[in-house]
Scaffold this motif. Sequence first.
Motif: not given
Length: 258
Positions: A33-45, A84-90, A114-121
């Motif tokens: 939570p709080g990390v952007s998808t852009g930051e994940l992209d930079e890490l991957a690259e 695009q910031l990730l949020a708890d439950g995404d 974070g904590q996702t629903s049983a349905a998502d899992q």
Amino acid sequence: MIEIKTAAELEAMRAAGLLVARTLGLVAEQAKPGVSTGELDELAEQTIRDAGAVPSFKGYHGFPGSICASVNDQVVHGIPSGEQLLADGDLISVDCGAILDGWHGDSAVTLHIGQTSAADQALSEATKAAMWAGIAAIRPEARLTDVSHAIQTEAMAARRRDGVDYGIISEYGGHGIGSEMHMDPFLPNVGKPGKGPRLRVGMALAVEPMLTMGTAETEELEDGWTVLTADRSRAAHWEHSVAVTENGPWVLTAPEDA
């Protein structure tokens, strides 16, 4: 024309696959939570380039990212963004590819923020199980749609098991992979067995089912890339690059310790 690789070329693909696996592992560690998808992209690259490789996706037909980051109702091809910031439950599906010494690796995982629903899992686990069922069907002399049928059969079993009418995305699917990222043949995620080309030792396929919590119908955003579920239900996506060997499937993008 389906590309046949030598044993040495498959070993080179394995090296690319291990890099993709390591990159996705690092992304998974940082996806909070709080990390952007852009930051994940930079890490991957950075991870890919530090290994002397090139991100497969960056610039591919104009795609701007090194990963596809598809959040919640986004099925595939989500464009990473610093806004695009990730949020708890995404729920986020991360697709990643790398080119190392001219050979491609391509893999995708679905991550829980974070904590996702049983349905998502359950949705994610059903999608992963469908992927592994498809992989198990990869063997010499099998037909291409034997893999498709295995994916579909497992997805339908998950419907009964979970009591959820999961949508099976048929517009998008797997593909051949090797000296290019997307090659013949197209691998559907649904289909009757016994059709299509026979699998031969040295072929490699990307197996990538996508399931949704609702409809299998999709829409594309005006950005020309991001694919969403038409009913805005959540989606999951799992993928591995797999070689056909005399001993059965070789998962080229599996982590080294898997």
